[in-house]
Design an enzyme around this catalytic site. Structure first.
Site, PDB file in Angstrom:
ATOM      1  N   ASP A  39       0.847  -1.196   0.000  1.00  0.00           N
ATOM      2  CA  ASP A  39       0.000   0.000   0.000  1.00  0.00           C
ATOM      3  C   ASP A  39       0.882   1.247   0.000  1.00  0.00           C
ATOM      4  O   ASP A  39       1.572   1.532   0.972  1.00  0.00           O
ATOM      5  CB  ASP A  39      -0.891   0.002   1.254  1.00  0.00           C
ATOM      6  CG  ASP A  39      -1.835   1.186   1.265  1.00  0.00           C
ATOM      7  OD1 ASP A  39      -2.935   1.069   0.685  1.00  0.00           O
ATOM      8  OD2 ASP A  39      -1.480   2.248   1.821  1.00  0.00           O
ATOM      9  N   TYR A  44       3.238   9.727  -0.507  1.00  0.00           N
ATOM     10  CA  TYR A  44       4.320   9.124   0.293  1.00  0.00           C
ATOM     11  C   TYR A  44       5.688   9.339  -0.363  1.00  0.00           C
ATOM     12  O   TYR A  44       6.725   9.113   0.254  1.00  0.00           O
ATOM     13  CB  TYR A  44       4.111   7.622   0.513  1.00  0.00           C
ATOM     14  CG  TYR A  44       2.818   7.235   1.195  1.00  0.00           C
ATOM     15  CD1 TYR A  44       2.007   8.190   1.812  1.00  0.00           C
ATOM     16  CD2 TYR A  44       2.407   5.908   1.233  1.00  0.00           C
ATOM     17  CE1 TYR A  44       0.810   7.824   2.431  1.00  0.00           C
ATOM     18  CE2 TYR A  44       1.217   5.542   1.860  1.00  0.00           C
ATOM     19  CZ  TYR A  44       0.421   6.503   2.434  1.00  0.00           C
ATOM     20  OH  TYR A  44      -0.754   6.137   3.045  1.00  0.00           O
ATOM     21  N   LEU A 186      -1.801  -0.487  13.941  1.00  0.00           N
ATOM     22  CA  LEU A 186      -1.144  -0.597  15.251  1.00  0.00           C
ATOM     23  C   LEU A 186      -1.212   0.740  16.002  1.00  0.00           C
ATOM     24  O   LEU A 186      -0.490   0.926  16.994  1.00  0.00           O
ATOM     25  CB  LEU A 186       0.331  -1.000  15.067  1.00  0.00           C
ATOM     26  CG  LEU A 186       0.567  -2.350  14.377  1.00  0.00           C
ATOM     27  CD1 LEU A 186       2.048  -2.564  14.090  1.00  0.00           C
ATOM     28  CD2 LEU A 186       0.019  -3.497  15.241  1.00  0.00           C
ATOM     29  N   LYS A 227       3.022  -1.015   8.762  1.00  0.00           N
ATOM     30  CA  LYS A 227       4.296  -0.512   8.225  1.00  0.00           C
ATOM     31  C   LYS A 227       5.404  -0.814   9.222  1.00  0.00           C
ATOM     32  O   LYS A 227       5.220  -0.667  10.440  1.00  0.00           O
ATOM     33  CB  LYS A 227       4.176   1.006   8.016  1.00  0.00           C
ATOM     34  CG  LYS A 227       5.493   1.712   7.722  1.00  0.00           C
ATOM     35  CD  LYS A 227       6.132   2.314   8.977  1.00  0.00           C
ATOM     36  CE  LYS A 227       7.437   3.014   8.702  1.00  0.00           C
ATOM     37  NZ  LYS A 227       8.127   3.483   9.929  1.00  0.00           N
ATOM     38  N   SER A 228       6.542  -1.246   8.726  1.00  0.00           N
ATOM     39  CA  SER A 228       7.751  -1.280   9.562  1.00  0.00           C
ATOM     40  C   SER A 228       8.968  -1.242   8.671  1.00  0.00           C
ATOM     41  O   SER A 228       8.977  -1.849   7.603  1.00  0.00           O
ATOM     42  CB  SER A 228       7.785  -2.547  10.434  1.00  0.00           C
ATOM     43  OG  SER A 228       9.000  -2.558  11.164  1.00  0.00           O
ATOM     44  N   VAL A 229       9.985  -0.501   9.129  1.00  0.00           N
ATOM     45  CA  VAL A 229      11.264  -0.533   8.420  1.00  0.00           C
ATOM     46  C   VAL A 229      12.252  -1.423   9.168  1.00  0.00           C
ATOM     47  O   VAL A 229      13.432  -1.441   8.859  1.00  0.00           O
ATOM     48  CB  VAL A 229      11.862   0.890   8.246  1.00  0.00           C
ATOM     49  CG1 VAL A 229      11.037   1.701   7.256  1.00  0.00           C
ATOM     50  CG2 VAL A 229      11.995   1.616   9.583  1.00  0.00           C
ATOM     51  N   ARG A 233      10.499  -6.920  12.705  1.00  0.00           N
ATOM     52  CA  ARG A 233       9.081  -6.599  12.894  1.00  0.00           C
ATOM     53  C   ARG A 233       8.274  -6.938  11.636  1.00  0.00           C
ATOM     54  O   ARG A 233       7.122  -7.360  11.731  1.00  0.00           O
ATOM     55  CB  ARG A 233       8.907  -5.122  13.212  1.00  0.00           C
ATOM     56  CG  ARG A 233       9.383  -4.759  14.608  1.00  0.00           C
ATOM     57  CD  ARG A 233       9.262  -3.272  14.796  1.00  0.00           C
ATOM     58  NE  ARG A 233       9.522  -2.868  16.157  1.00  0.00           N
ATOM     59  CZ  ARG A 233       9.626  -1.603  16.539  1.00  0.00           C
ATOM     60  NH1 ARG A 233       9.482  -0.623  15.645  1.00  0.00           N
ATOM     61  NH2 ARG A 233       9.864  -1.303  17.789  1.00  0.00           N
ATOM     62  N   ASN A 237       5.165  -9.327  12.099  1.00  0.00           N
ATOM     63  CA  ASN A 237       3.792  -8.878  11.825  1.00  0.00           C
ATOM     64  C   ASN A 237       3.013  -9.842  10.930  1.00  0.00           C
ATOM     65  O   ASN A 237       1.791  -9.924  11.031  1.00  0.00           O
ATOM     66  CB  ASN A 237       3.807  -7.474  11.215  1.00  0.00           C
ATOM     67  CG  ASN A 237       4.246  -6.420  12.215  1.00  0.00           C
ATOM     68  OD1 ASN A 237       4.291  -6.672  13.414  1.00  0.00           O
ATOM     69  ND2 ASN A 237       4.602  -5.241  11.726  1.00  0.00           N
TER      70      ASN A 237
HETATM   71  N1  LIG Z   1      -5.122   6.419   3.737  1.00  0.00           N
HETATM   72  C1  LIG Z   1      -4.538   7.129   4.657  1.00  0.00           C
HETATM   73  O1  LIG Z   1      -4.881   8.309   4.875  1.00  0.00           O
HETATM   74  C2  LIG Z   1      -3.449   6.514   5.473  1.00  0.00           C
HETATM   75  C3  LIG Z   1      -2.940   7.192   6.602  1.00  0.00           C
HETATM   76  C4  LIG Z   1      -1.941   6.564   7.335  1.00  0.00           C
HETATM   77  C5  LIG Z   1      -1.493   5.305   6.960  1.00  0.00           C
HETATM   78  N2  LIG Z   1      -1.979   4.690   5.840  1.00  0.00           N
HETATM   79  C6  LIG Z   1      -1.492   3.360   5.392  1.00  0.00           C
HETATM   80  O2  LIG Z   1      -1.522   2.445   6.476  1.00  0.00           O
HETATM   81  C7  LIG Z   1      -0.205   1.913   6.675  1.00  0.00           C
HETATM   82  C8  LIG Z   1       0.019   1.557   8.119  1.00  0.00           C
HETATM   83  O3  LIG Z   1      -0.201   2.682   8.960  1.00  0.00           O
HETATM   84  P1  LIG Z   1       0.968   3.513   9.697  1.00  0.00           P
HETATM   85  O4  LIG Z   1       2.225   3.327   8.963  1.00  0.00           O
HETATM   86  O5  LIG Z   1       0.457   4.894   9.888  1.00  0.00           O
HETATM   87  O6  LIG Z   1       1.019   2.892  11.146  1.00  0.00           O
HETATM   88  P2  LIG Z   1       1.109   1.426  11.811  1.00  0.00           P
HETATM   89  O7  LIG Z   1       1.324   0.381  10.800  1.00  0.00           O
HETATM   90  O8  LIG Z   1      -0.067   1.326  12.723  1.00  0.00           O
HETATM   91  O9  LIG Z   1       2.384   1.587  12.735  1.00  0.00           O
HETATM   92  C9  LIG Z   1       3.671   1.778  12.215  1.00  0.00           C
HETATM   93  C10 LIG Z   1       4.599   2.071  13.411  1.00  0.00           C
HETATM   94  O10 LIG Z   1       4.591   0.946  14.293  1.00  0.00           O
HETATM   95  C11 LIG Z   1       5.908   0.430  14.432  1.00  0.00           C
HETATM   96  N3  LIG Z   1       5.797  -1.035  14.407  1.00  0.00           N
HETATM   97  C12 LIG Z   1       5.497  -1.821  13.341  1.00  0.00           C
HETATM   98  N4  LIG Z   1       5.474  -3.123  13.697  1.00  0.00           N
HETATM   99  C13 LIG Z   1       5.754  -3.161  15.016  1.00  0.00           C
HETATM  100  C14 LIG Z   1       5.897  -4.228  15.944  1.00  0.00           C
HETATM  101  N5  LIG Z   1       5.732  -5.497  15.588  1.00  0.00           N
HETATM  102  N6  LIG Z   1       6.192  -3.905  17.242  1.00  0.00           N
HETATM  103  C15 LIG Z   1       6.354  -2.616  17.618  1.00  0.00           C
HETATM  104  N7  LIG Z   1       6.238  -1.569  16.786  1.00  0.00           N
HETATM  105  C16 LIG Z   1       5.947  -1.841  15.482  1.00  0.00           C
HETATM  106  C17 LIG Z   1       6.698   0.957  13.241  1.00  0.00           C
HETATM  107  O11 LIG Z   1       8.066   1.147  13.607  1.00  0.00           O
HETATM  108  P3  LIG Z   1       9.329   0.829  12.628  1.00  0.00           P
HETATM  109  O12 LIG Z   1       8.948   1.182  11.236  1.00  0.00           O
HETATM  110  O13 LIG Z   1      10.378   1.744  13.191  1.00  0.00           O
HETATM  111  O14 LIG Z   1       9.645  -0.623  12.814  1.00  0.00           O
HETATM  112  C18 LIG Z   1       6.021   2.295  13.001  1.00  0.00           C
HETATM  113  O15 LIG Z   1       6.540   3.292  13.842  1.00  0.00           O
HETATM  114  C19 LIG Z   1       0.692   3.039   6.155  1.00  0.00           C
HETATM  115  O16 LIG Z   1       2.019   2.636   5.957  1.00  0.00           O
HETATM  116  C20 LIG Z   1      -0.045   3.415   4.895  1.00  0.00           C
HETATM  117  O17 LIG Z   1       0.180   2.462   3.891  1.00  0.00           O
HETATM  118  C21 LIG Z   1      -2.964   5.280   5.107  1.00  0.00           C
END
Ligand SMILES: NC(=O)c1ccc[n+]([C@@H]2O[C@H](COP(=O)([O-])OP(=O)(O)OC[C@H]3O[C@@H](n4cnc5c(N)ncnc54)[C@H](OP(=O)(O)O)[C@@H]3O)[C@@H](O)[C@H]2O)c1
Length: 271
Positions: A39, A44, A186, A227-229, A233, A237
């Site tokens: 995604d 981005y 998350l 998302k994770s870099v 993780r 996940n």
């Molecule tokens: N449509 C929209 O408006 C919109 C808005 C926001 C997001 N999105 C989409 O949704 C995706 C996911 O949302 P998001 O990136 O905002 O947040 P998320 O996936 O809820 O959380 C990502 C954060 O959690 C950490 N993380 C990931 N796996 C983990 C684990 N197993 N344990 C502990 N921490 C963990 C990551 O750290 P590290 O990366 O440092 O490991 C990062 O800081 C986005 O990448 C994007 O594709 C869409």
């Protein structure tokens, strides 16, 4: 299965806030770990690198489901057409699996997101977008599309996690056969992953809090792409298909709802 018969992997990889310099490697790591759904979005800034990561993986294009989204600056039909061409160019693809309006932007473009949607219908009809959908749409935005256009969005990608369960939007979308994609599943890490309820269930299941939260989304039927870099993780996940949560555990996690957003409110977000 989406409302037009297209299959979408329920679990994928999100690349919001993944720096372009890291994006190809992050996508490669995810594909090696078994992810088959990425995604991204024009906003981005990493579509080109996502395309490179997929190309480098050696997988067939048809084996990876890719979503991108229209940037907030490109809602006018002529701009949307150029932006869609640019997205396909950047990814290096002849088609995209799913293309979304990123935000409804009710306070911009004189409140007109319908002409933008009719433009996405063109991309669907000419076959360059296998499915089209929306993101951050509230029921009243969806109702307008229902009244003023022909194609029902395949998905609505909205913020969902245990602190924001979105019962109203999810019920509306279920009624209209619009699949829910849960963004920030998350809650962007942090407090949710230290929540005592999640922690207790995780200990009992022998899983991590992140795995329990992701499994909760799967049990509820939503599509998720954390998302994770961090390579460990990324692998952690996706390792959620060897256990299940009981109905009581799903309910206990849903009861954590506080209607608390980590991102903007779609009703007054102007992009
Ligand atoms: N449509 C929209 O408006 C919109 C808005 C926001 C997001 N999105 C989409 O949704 C995706 C996911 O949302 P998001 O990136 O905002 O947040 P998320 O996936 O809820 O959380 C990502 C954060 O959690 C950490 N993380 C990931 N796996 C983990 C684990 N197993 N344990 C502990 N921490 C963990 C990551 O750290 P590290 O990366 O440092 O490991 C990062 O800081 C986005 O990448 C994007 O594709 C869409």
């Amino acid at each position: 299965m989406l409302n037009n018969g297209q299959l979408i992997p329920q679990f994928g990889f999100g690349v919001f806030l993944v720096e372009p310099a890291d994006a190809a490697a992050a996508v490669t790591t995810a594909l090696q770990a078994g992810y088959r759904h990425i995604d991204t979005a024009e906003m981005y800034g990493n579509e080109k690198e996502v395309g490179e990561g997929i190309a480098r993986s050696g997988l067939d294009r048809g084996d990876v489901f890719v979503t991108s989204k229209l940037g907030n600056a490109s809602h006018r039909p002529e701009d949307a057409r150029k932006a869609f061409d640019a997205t396909l160019d950047a990814l290096g693809f002849g088609y995209i699996d799913l293309f979304l309006i990123h935000w409804p932007l009710p306070t911009r473009y004189d409140g007109d997101f319908v002409s933008t949607w009719l433009t996405l219908e063109e991309f669907y009809r000419d076959g360059r977008a296998r499915s089209i959908g929306v993101s951050n749409f509230q029921p009243h935005h969806l109702r307008r599309l229902h009244e003023e256009s022909e194609i029902t969005p395949a998905v609505n990608q909205i913020e969902v996690h245990p602190y924001l369960t979105q019962d109203g939007v999810r019920a509306f979308c279920a009624e209209h056969q619009i699949a829910i994609e849960a963004w920030s599943p998350l809650a962007r890490g942090g407090e949710l992953l230290a929540d005592p309820t999640v922690d207790e269930i995780a200990r009992r299941a022998g899983k991590t809090p992140a795995q329990v939260v992701l499994r909760w989304h799967i049990e509820r039927g939503d599509i998720v792409f954390p998302k994770s870099v961090t390579p460990e993780r990324v692998r952690e996940n996706i390792a959620i298909f060897d256990f299940e949560l009981s109905g009581a555990d799903v309910e206990a996690i849903s009861a954590l709802n506080r209607d608390e957003r980590t991102g903007p409110d779609p009703d007054n977000f102007g992009g």
